[in-house]
Write a protein that holds these residues in place. Structure first.
Motif, PDB file in Angstrom:
ATOM      1  N   LYS A 122       0.825  -1.199   0.000  1.00  0.00           N
ATOM      2  CA  LYS A 122       0.000   0.000   0.000  1.00  0.00           C
ATOM      3  C   LYS A 122       0.858   1.248   0.000  1.00  0.00           C
ATOM      4  O   LYS A 122       0.625   2.201  -0.756  1.00  0.00           O
ATOM      5  CB  LYS A 122      -0.923  -0.029   1.217  1.00  0.00           C
ATOM      6  CG  LYS A 122      -1.838   1.187   1.320  1.00  0.00           C
ATOM      7  CD  LYS A 122      -2.731   1.080   2.546  1.00  0.00           C
ATOM      8  CE  LYS A 122      -3.619   2.323   2.660  1.00  0.00           C
ATOM      9  NZ  LYS A 122      -4.491   2.271   3.869  1.00  0.00           N
ATOM     10  N   ARG A 123       1.892   1.277   0.859  1.00  0.00           N
ATOM     11  CA  ARG A 123       2.768   2.441   0.913  1.00  0.00           C
ATOM     12  C   ARG A 123       3.566   2.604  -0.384  1.00  0.00           C
ATOM     13  O   ARG A 123       3.794   3.720  -0.844  1.00  0.00           O
ATOM     14  CB  ARG A 123       3.720   2.316   2.109  1.00  0.00           C
ATOM     15  CG  ARG A 123       3.001   2.395   3.451  1.00  0.00           C
ATOM     16  CD  ARG A 123       3.985   2.476   4.585  1.00  0.00           C
ATOM     17  NE  ARG A 123       3.297   2.554   5.870  1.00  0.00           N
ATOM     18  CZ  ARG A 123       3.920   2.752   7.040  1.00  0.00           C
ATOM     19  NH1 ARG A 123       5.240   2.913   7.061  1.00  0.00           N
ATOM     20  NH2 ARG A 123       3.217   2.807   8.162  1.00  0.00           N
ATOM     21  N   ALA A 124       3.975   1.500  -0.958  1.00  0.00           N
ATOM     22  CA  ALA A 124       4.707   1.592  -2.229  1.00  0.00           C
ATOM     23  C   ALA A 124       3.822   2.155  -3.330  1.00  0.00           C
ATOM     24  O   ALA A 124       4.269   2.964  -4.162  1.00  0.00           O
ATOM     25  CB  ALA A 124       5.237   0.211  -2.623  1.00  0.00           C
ATOM     26  N   LYS A 125       2.564   1.763  -3.344  1.00  0.00           N
ATOM     27  CA  LYS A 125       1.642   2.281  -4.345  1.00  0.00           C
ATOM     28  C   LYS A 125       1.376   3.764  -4.137  1.00  0.00           C
ATOM     29  O   LYS A 125       1.322   4.547  -5.096  1.00  0.00           O
ATOM     30  CB  LYS A 125       0.335   1.490  -4.297  1.00  0.00           C
ATOM     31  CG  LYS A 125      -0.655   1.856  -5.380  1.00  0.00           C
ATOM     32  CD  LYS A 125      -1.875   0.958  -5.340  1.00  0.00           C
ATOM     33  CE  LYS A 125      -2.838   1.323  -6.456  1.00  0.00           C
ATOM     34  NZ  LYS A 125      -4.057   0.465  -6.435  1.00  0.00           N
ATOM     35  N   GLU A 126       1.217   4.180  -2.878  1.00  0.00           N
ATOM     36  CA  GLU A 126       1.018   5.604  -2.598  1.00  0.00           C
ATOM     37  C   GLU A 126       2.230   6.428  -3.016  1.00  0.00           C
ATOM     38  O   GLU A 126       2.097   7.528  -3.557  1.00  0.00           O
ATOM     39  CB  GLU A 126       0.729   5.786  -1.105  1.00  0.00           C
ATOM     40  CG  GLU A 126      -0.617   5.212  -0.659  1.00  0.00           C
ATOM     41  CD  GLU A 126      -0.806   5.308   0.844  1.00  0.00           C
ATOM     42  OE1 GLU A 126       0.188   5.678   1.531  1.00  0.00           O
ATOM     43  OE2 GLU A 126      -1.918   5.016   1.334  1.00  0.00           O
ATOM     44  N   LYS A 127       3.407   5.897  -2.773  1.00  0.00           N
ATOM     45  CA  LYS A 127       4.620   6.599  -3.175  1.00  0.00           C
ATOM     46  C   LYS A 127       4.690   6.743  -4.699  1.00  0.00           C
ATOM     47  O   LYS A 127       5.068   7.793  -5.229  1.00  0.00           O
ATOM     48  CB  LYS A 127       5.846   5.832  -2.669  1.00  0.00           C
ATOM     49  CG  LYS A 127       7.171   6.498  -3.022  1.00  0.00           C
ATOM     50  CD  LYS A 127       8.330   5.674  -2.482  1.00  0.00           C
ATOM     51  CE  LYS A 127       9.661   6.330  -2.870  1.00  0.00           C
ATOM     52  NZ  LYS A 127      10.814   5.546  -2.373  1.00  0.00           N
ATOM     53  N   GLU A 128       4.304   5.690  -5.410  1.00  0.00           N
ATOM     54  CA  GLU A 128       4.318   5.739  -6.881  1.00  0.00           C
ATOM     55  C   GLU A 128       3.334   6.769  -7.401  1.00  0.00           C
ATOM     56  O   GLU A 128       3.626   7.506  -8.344  1.00  0.00           O
ATOM     57  CB  GLU A 128       3.987   4.350  -7.428  1.00  0.00           C
ATOM     58  CG  GLU A 128       4.047   4.268  -8.944  1.00  0.00           C
ATOM     59  CD  GLU A 128       3.732   2.875  -9.437  1.00  0.00           C
ATOM     60  OE1 GLU A 128       3.647   2.720 -10.675  1.00  0.00           O
ATOM     61  OE2 GLU A 128       3.560   1.961  -8.609  1.00  0.00           O
ATOM     62  N   GLU A 129       2.146   6.871  -6.765  1.00  0.00           N
ATOM     63  CA  GLU A 129       1.153   7.851  -7.188  1.00  0.00           C
ATOM     64  C   GLU A 129       1.656   9.274  -6.956  1.00  0.00           C
ATOM     65  O   GLU A 129       1.453  10.165  -7.783  1.00  0.00           O
ATOM     66  CB  GLU A 129      -0.160   7.620  -6.430  1.00  0.00           C
ATOM     67  CG  GLU A 129      -0.872   6.312  -6.764  1.00  0.00           C
ATOM     68  CD  GLU A 129      -1.327   6.272  -8.198  1.00  0.00           C
ATOM     69  OE1 GLU A 129      -1.544   7.360  -8.781  1.00  0.00           O
ATOM     70  OE2 GLU A 129      -1.465   5.160  -8.736  1.00  0.00           O
ATOM     71  N   ARG A 130       2.320   9.489  -5.806  1.00  0.00           N
ATOM     72  CA  ARG A 130       2.858  10.818  -5.543  1.00  0.00           C
ATOM     73  C   ARG A 130       3.912  11.201  -6.571  1.00  0.00           C
ATOM     74  O   ARG A 130       3.976  12.351  -7.028  1.00  0.00           O
ATOM     75  CB  ARG A 130       3.456  10.855  -4.128  1.00  0.00           C
ATOM     76  CG  ARG A 130       2.414  10.798  -3.018  1.00  0.00           C
ATOM     77  CD  ARG A 130       3.030  11.204  -1.686  1.00  0.00           C
ATOM     78  NE  ARG A 130       4.126  10.323  -1.299  1.00  0.00           N
ATOM     79  CZ  ARG A 130       3.961   9.209  -0.576  1.00  0.00           C
ATOM     80  NH1 ARG A 130       2.749   8.841  -0.172  1.00  0.00           N
ATOM     81  NH2 ARG A 130       4.996   8.474  -0.244  1.00  0.00           N
ATOM     82  N   GLU A 131       4.734  10.236  -6.969  1.00  0.00           N
ATOM     83  CA  GLU A 131       5.758  10.536  -7.967  1.00  0.00           C
ATOM     84  C   GLU A 131       5.130  10.867  -9.313  1.00  0.00           C
ATOM     85  O   GLU A 131       5.610  11.745 -10.036  1.00  0.00           O
ATOM     86  CB  GLU A 131       6.688   9.333  -8.101  1.00  0.00           C
ATOM     87  CG  GLU A 131       7.572   9.099  -6.884  1.00  0.00           C
ATOM     88  CD  GLU A 131       8.432   7.867  -7.040  1.00  0.00           C
ATOM     89  OE1 GLU A 131       8.218   7.133  -8.040  1.00  0.00           O
ATOM     90  OE2 GLU A 131       9.309   7.618  -6.182  1.00  0.00           O
ATOM     91  N   LYS A 132       4.049  10.172  -9.658  1.00  0.00           N
ATOM     92  CA  LYS A 132       3.369  10.488 -10.921  1.00  0.00           C
ATOM     93  C   LYS A 132       2.826  11.911 -10.922  1.00  0.00           C
ATOM     94  O   LYS A 132       2.894  12.618 -11.931  1.00  0.00           O
ATOM     95  CB  LYS A 132       2.243   9.482 -11.166  1.00  0.00           C
ATOM     96  CG  LYS A 132       2.693   8.101 -11.574  1.00  0.00           C
ATOM     97  CD  LYS A 132       1.502   7.209 -11.875  1.00  0.00           C
ATOM     98  CE  LYS A 132       1.951   5.830 -12.325  1.00  0.00           C
ATOM     99  NZ  LYS A 132       0.785   4.952 -12.620  1.00  0.00           N
ATOM    100  N   VAL A 133       2.253  12.330  -9.785  1.00  0.00           N
ATOM    101  CA  VAL A 133       1.709  13.689  -9.699  1.00  0.00           C
ATOM    102  C   VAL A 133       2.809  14.723  -9.863  1.00  0.00           C
ATOM    103  O   VAL A 133       2.650  15.728 -10.566  1.00  0.00           O
ATOM    104  CB  VAL A 133       0.968  13.863  -8.359  1.00  0.00           C
ATOM    105  CG1 VAL A 133       0.534  15.323  -8.171  1.00  0.00           C
ATOM    106  CG2 VAL A 133      -0.237  12.946  -8.295  1.00  0.00           C
ATOM    107  N   VAL A 134       3.957  14.480  -9.209  1.00  0.00           N
ATOM    108  CA  VAL A 134       5.073  15.421  -9.313  1.00  0.00           C
ATOM    109  C   VAL A 134       5.577  15.505 -10.747  1.00  0.00           C
ATOM    110  O   VAL A 134       5.850  16.583 -11.272  1.00  0.00           O
ATOM    111  CB  VAL A 134       6.205  15.002  -8.355  1.00  0.00           C
ATOM    112  CG1 VAL A 134       7.431  15.887  -8.559  1.00  0.00           C
ATOM    113  CG2 VAL A 134       5.734  15.096  -6.913  1.00  0.00           C
TER     114      VAL A 134
END
Length: 866
Positions: free
Chosen positions: A23-35
C-alpha cells in the motif's frame, strides 16, 4: 535478565505486514506520478511556426506531450500528411469539453482500454509481416510491430480507409432510450471548418469485418479510447467523439510522429536513417545470394562443405566455391568477399557454415509448412510410409502424402524421414500419428493409406493399416499396385523348374561378361553399331530389371552367341573361362532357351509398361484396376500363341528339337504306393514343354492377377461407377451414390444422387469421354463447384486415394544420394531438410526469398541488421 525488555528504552519493535508495504509503495508511486505531471518539459519553452488561414506565419505554444516537428514536416501534403489542425491549434488543458487526458486506470474518455504503441524490442522479428497486415484494419493484432508501422507509413492508405462504404456491418440496433437504428455514414470521414471548407479525416478508417471505425495513427503508435483499441461504433455521438479525439494531445502527438516517419528528408537523424537503410539493403543482398546458392545445391542433392572454410581454398566445398565463381561476375559479391571473407571468428560475413546450416533448416521448414498448408486447404488426403536403412545403418521411415491442389491437379509430396521408429506396425503407426499431430495434419481427414504387402504394414489385426483404422475407420487400405504386380511376376518366375533355370541363365550371362573387362570388351565389340543394350543384372525388388535383362538378351541373341563362341575358341583365355563360355553357348543353342527368350520378352514388356503407368502420380484407382484386368486378358490370349513362340525359338536357336524330359522310374521299395499303378503316359518333348513350361506359367500369371485384382474389389465397387457414369441409367446412378453417402456420411449429403444424375447430363454434352481427374478439372475450370458441391467432394476423396507407394521409393533414391559414404555423419534434421528441398524443388522455387530473409532475421539476431 528474563524480565528485562530486550529492546531497552526503544520499546517493542513493530513490523509492517505485506499489505501495508504494498500500500505504501503504491502511494509513493502515485505521488511521484503527480510530481512528474506537474513538472514542465523543455519543449514548453519553445514555440512552433504555423500558418494562419491568410498564409501568414504565427507562433503557437505546443502542448508538453507533443513532439516538435520541423517546418518541412508541417507542410507535408498528400497521403503521408494526415490532416490535423489541432497540431497548430492545440486545445488548452483547462477546457472541460476537450480534456481527454489519460485516466489513472488506463482507460480513455469512452471507457475503453487503451492500446499499446511500440514493440518491446523494436525489431522486425515479432512475427507480423506485410502479408499479415494488409486488408482490414479491424483484423490488426493488438501489438503493432515495427515492420507493420514502416509498411503503412510508406504505403498508400486510401483502400484501407474504406470511406465509400458499404457500411452494412455497422448497423446497430436502437436502445430503450433511442429506438432508432444507426450506422456509419460517409459524412464522418470529413469535417467542416469555420470558413465552410471541408477537410478530410484521412486518419479515420472503417473496418468491414467489425463494422467499426479506427484511428490509423493511434492504432499504429498507441493511443487512448476505442478508436485506437477495439473500434468505435457509437454513431449517435460520432461527430462529438471524433472531434474530441481529433483535438486530443495524444492524437496530435501520433499525427506528428506519423508525418515524421513518413519522410526522411528534414529529420534530425536523416543521415543515420539513410545509413541504416543502406546497411539493411546491403546485408539483404548478401543473404539473397547465399540463399540462391543453397537452393541450387540442395535441388541437385550436392554436398555443401569441404575440409575448410577459407575463401580461395580448393577444398572449401561447393557452397563457398560457387560463391567464388559468382563473385567473378558479380561486383557486389566480389567486394563483399574481399572485405569480409577469412576474417575469423567474431567478424560478421554471413558466409560461414553456421549461417548456411541455419538457412538450410529455414528453407526446409518453409517448404514443409507450405506443403502442410496446401494439404490443409485440400482437406482430404492419403499417405504412404516405407522404411529403409541408410548408409549409417539407421532405419529411415519415409512419409509421403497425396492430395488435390487448388487447380485440380493430383500431387504426391514428401514430408519427412522418421528415424529409428521400429519395425512393428504399432511402433510405426505411433510415430506417424505423433508426427501428424506435431505439424498440424488431422488424421480424421485421411481417406486412404497404401503400403507394400509386408506383414507389419498390411496385417489384418496388428498391421499398421489396422491400427490406423482404429483412429479413422475411413482411412481405407489400398495395397500398392506396383508391388502387387511385382509379386505376380515373381510367382511366375518360380512357377516351374524350366522358368527358374532360364532366369538363372540370364543372370549367368550378365555375370560372365561383367566379371572381366576383357570379356566385356569382346561383348561391346560384338554389339557395336547395332544399338543393342548390354546384358543387365536381375533384381528381386525392382521388377523392371527382369524386363531390361530379357530385352537385352532378346535383341542381341545372335551377337551374344558370337561373343561367347569367340571367347570359347580363344586360346589366350583360361581353361575355365573357355569352358564356361562354351556351356553358355550350348545353352543358347537349345530350343527351350530360344523359346523362352521370345516368350518372356513379350510378357515382361507388357508387365513393364503396366508397371510404369501404375507408378505415375496421376494414376487413379479405377485406372489401376483396369490395367490389371487388361493385363490378365492379355496373358490369357498368349495361351494360343505357343506355335508362334515355337517358330521364333527355332529360328533363334537353330534347332527343331526340345530336350527329352527326364522320366522317373518307379521304385516299389522306395515308394510302396507305386505298386500296382499303371505307368504314366509319356509325352513327347514338345508336349512336355508345352504343359510343364508354357501352360504352367500362363496359369500362374492368370491366377495371381485374379488374386491381386480381387484385393481391390471393395474399393472398385465403391467408386467404379464414376468410370461408367455415361453408360448408367439414372436409377443405377442413384443406387451407387446412395451407397457412397452411407459410407461418407460426414462428407456427403443425400443430395449427391440427384447431383450425379444432373452431372451425367452435363458430361454427355462433352465431345470426349472424361476420366475422374478430368471431371474434377472441368468442375474447377468452369467454376461450377457450387452447382455440384457433393460431386466435387466425392471426386476429391476418390482422387486423393494413394494407388502406389512409388513416391516413397523415390525419396529413398534421394536419401542414398544425399546421405552417402562421404556424408554418413549428417544429422537427422539436416537430412530431412535437404531431402525435402531436393524432392519438392518446385515448392522451393516458389518460396518468397524476401520473406525468408525477414524470418531469418527474426530467427537469429546478429550484429548486422538485415
Amino acid at each position: 535478565m528474563s524480565g528485562e525488555d530486550r529492546h531497552g528504552s526503544r520499546g517493542a519493535r513493530h513490523f509492517l505486514s505485506g499489505y501495508e508495504k504494498r500500500k505504501r509503495a503504491k502511494e509513493k508511486e502515485e505521488r511521484e506520478k503527480v510530481v512528474v505531471a506537474k513538472t514542465r518539459k523543455i519543449s514548453d519553452f519553445f514555440a512552433q511556426r504555423g500558418e494562419t488561414d491568410d498564409g501568414k506565419e504565427k507562433e503557437v505554444e505546443i502542448e508538453s506531450n507533443v513532439t516538435v516537428p520541423t517546418e518541412k514536416d508541417a507542410s507535408v501534403s498528400g497521403p503521408s500528411a494526415l490532416s490535423c489542425e489541432s497540431v497548430i491549434r492545440s486545445p488548452q488543458s483547462n477546457d472541460p469539453d476537450t480534456d481527454t487526458s489519460e485516466n489513472s486506470d488506463g482507460k480513455g474518455d469512452d471507457g475503453q482500454t487503451t492500446g499499446t504503441s511500440e514493440n518491446s524490442d523494436g525489431n522486425e522479428d515479432d512475427g507480423q509481416t506485410e502479408r499479415e497486415v494488409e486488408g482490414d484494419i479491424g483484423n490488426w493484432p493488438s501489438v503493432i510491430s515495427e515492420a507493420m508501422i514502416n509498411h503503412w507509413v510508406s504505403s498508400d492508405r486510401s483502400e484501407l480507409q474504406c470511406c465509400d462504404g458499404p457500411f452494412d456491418h455497422s448497423l446497430r440496433p436502437g436502445t430503450e432510450g433511442d429506438r432508432k437504428e444507426r450506422s456509419c455514414s460517409k459524412s464522418i470521414f470529413s469535417r467542416k471548418l469555420q470558413n465552410g471548407e471541408i477537410v478530410k479525416r484521412t486518419w479515420l478508417s472503417y473496418s468491414r469485418a467489425t463494422g467499426k471505425v479506427y484511428c490509423l495513427v493511434c492504432k499504429l503508435f498507441g493511443g487512448i479510447g476505442a478508436l485506437s483499441a477495439d473500434g468505435f461504433d457509437d454513431w449517435k455521438h460520432a461527430i462529438r467523439k471524433l472531434d474530441e479525439h481529433e483535438r486530443s494531445p495524444k492524437h496530435c502527438t501520433n499525427i506528428v510522429a506519423f508525418s515524421a516517419r513518413s519522410i526522411t528528408a528534414g529529420r534530425i537523424d536523416e543521415e543515420l536513417a539513410k545509413q541504416a537503410d543502406e546497411i539493411k539493403l546491403y546485408w539483404r543482398e548478401v543473404i539473397k545470394r547465399c540463399v540462391s546458392v543453397i537452393k541450387f545445391l540442395s535441388e541437385r542433392g550436392l554436398s555443401f562443405r569441404g575440409s575448410d572454410e577459407n575463401i580461395g581454398s580448393p577444398k572449401n566445398g561447393n557452397y563457398l566455391g560457387l560463391l567464388e565463381v559468382l563473385s567473378q561476375y558479380d561486383s557486389f559479391l566480389a567486394q563483399h568477399i574481399q572485405k569480409h571473407a577469412n576474417k575469423g571468428t567474431g567478424h560478421t560475413s554471413y558466409l560461414s557454415s553456421t549461417i548456411c546450416e541455419e538457412l538450410i533448416a529455414l528453407l526446409g521448414q518453409k517448404v514443409t509448412e507450405d506443403i502442410v498448408s496446401r494439404l490443409q486447404r485440400a482437406k482430404y488426403y492419403s499417405f504412404t510410409v516405407d522404411s529403409t536403412p541408410d548408409v549409417s545403418h539407421s532405419d529411415q521411415l519415409t512419409v509421403v502424402v497425396r492430395y488435390i491442389e487448388s487447380g485440380g491437379k493430383t500431387v504426391e509430396r514428401f514430408l519427412t524421414f522418421l528415424e529409428n521408429t521400429g519395425h512393428t506396425g504399432r511402433q510405426q503407426a505411433t510415430a506417424l500419428l505423433e508426427y501428424f499431430t506435431s505439424v498440424g495434419i488431422d488424421i480424421s481427414n485421411c481417406r486412404g493409406q497404401s503400403y507394400d504387402n509386408a506383414a507389419n504394414m498390411s496385417g489384418r489385426y496388428q498391421g499398421m493399416q489396422a491400427l490406423i483404422k482404429t483412429e479413422n475407420p475411413l482411412a481405407v487400405f489400398v495395397p500398392c499396385f506396383a508391388h502387387s504386380l511385382n509379386l505376380v511376376g515373381q510367382s511366375a518366375c518360380g512357377s516351374c523348374r524350366l522358368a527358374t533355370a532360364f532366369f538363372g541363365f540370364v543372370e549367368q550371362i550378365y555375370v560372365f561378361f561383367t566379371a572381366s573387362t576383357a570379356r566385356y570388351k569382346v561383348l561391346k565389340a560384338a554389339l557395336t553399331g547395332e544399338n543393342i543394350p548390354v546384358p543387365k543384372h536381375l533384381s528381386d525388388t525392382r521388377w523392371s530389371a527382369h524386363h531390361d535383362a530379357t530385352k537385352a538378351l532378346h535383341l542381341g541373341y545372335n551377337k551374344i552367341m558370337e561373343a561367347l563362341d569367340e571367347i570359347s575358341n580363344d586360346a589366350q583365355q583360361k581353361g575355365d573361362t573357355r569352358h564356361m563360355a562354351d556351356q553358355l553357348y550350348q545353352t543358347m543353342c537349345k530350343l527351350e532357351t530360344g523359346f523362352y527368350v521370345g516368350f518372356w520378352a513379350t510378357v515382361l514388356e507388357r508387365f513393364h509398361r503396366t508397371s510404369v503407368s501404375l507408378q505415375s502420380q496421376s494414376t487413379d484407382l479405377n485406372t489401376a484396376v483396369e490395367l490389371l484386368k487388361s493385363l490378365r486378358v492379355f496373358v490369357e490370349s498368349l495361351r494360343d500363341r505357343f506355335d508362334d513362340f515355337l517358330t521364333d525359338g527355332i529360328e533363334r536357336s537353330g534347332t527343331n528339337d526340345f530336350d527329352a524330359p527326364r522320366s522317373r522310374k518307379r521304385n516299389v521299395r522306395l515308394d510302396p504306393l507305386d505298386y500296382g499303378r499303371a505307368e504314366e503316359a509319356s509325352l513327347s518333348p514338345e508336349d512336355a514343354f508345352r504343359v510343364n513350361g508354357f501352360v504352367c506359367v500362363i496359369d500362374v500369371l492368370r491366377s495371381e492377377l485374379d488374386k491381386r485384382t480381387n484385393a481391390y474389389s471393395e474399393l472398385n465397387d465403391r467408386f467404379g461407377f464414376l468410370r461408367l457414369l455415361n453408360d448408367m441409367t439414372p436409377e443405377d446412378i442413384r443406387k451407387s451414390a446412395s451407397m457412397v453417402v452411407k459410407i461418407y456420411q460426414n462428407d456427403l449429403s443425400p443430395e449427391l444422387s440427384e447431383e450425379m444424375v444432373h452431372f451425367q447430363a452435363l458430361m454427355k454434352q462433352t465431345e470426349k469421354e472424361l476420366t475422374e481427374a478430368s471431371m474434377y478439372e472441368m468442375i474447377v475450370d468452369r467454376n461450377i463447384s457450387d452447382t455440384f458441391p457433393n460431386v466435387a467432394v466425392l471426386l476429391r476423396i476418390y482422387l486423393s486415394l494413394m494407388v502406389t507407394n512409388c513416391s516413397g521409393e523415390r525419396s529413398f533414391s534421394k536419401l542414398k544420394l544425399i546421405k552417402n559414404n562421404l556424408r554418413s555423419v549428417m544429422g537427422q534434421s539436416r537430412l530431412v531438410s535437404l531431402t525435402i528441398l531436393a524432392t519438392e524443388s518446385d515448392v522451393l522455387r516458389a518460396l518468397d526469398t524476401d520473406q525468408l530473409i525477414t524470418d531469418f532475421a527474426g530467427k537469429k539476431a546478429r550484429k548486422k541488421v538485415i
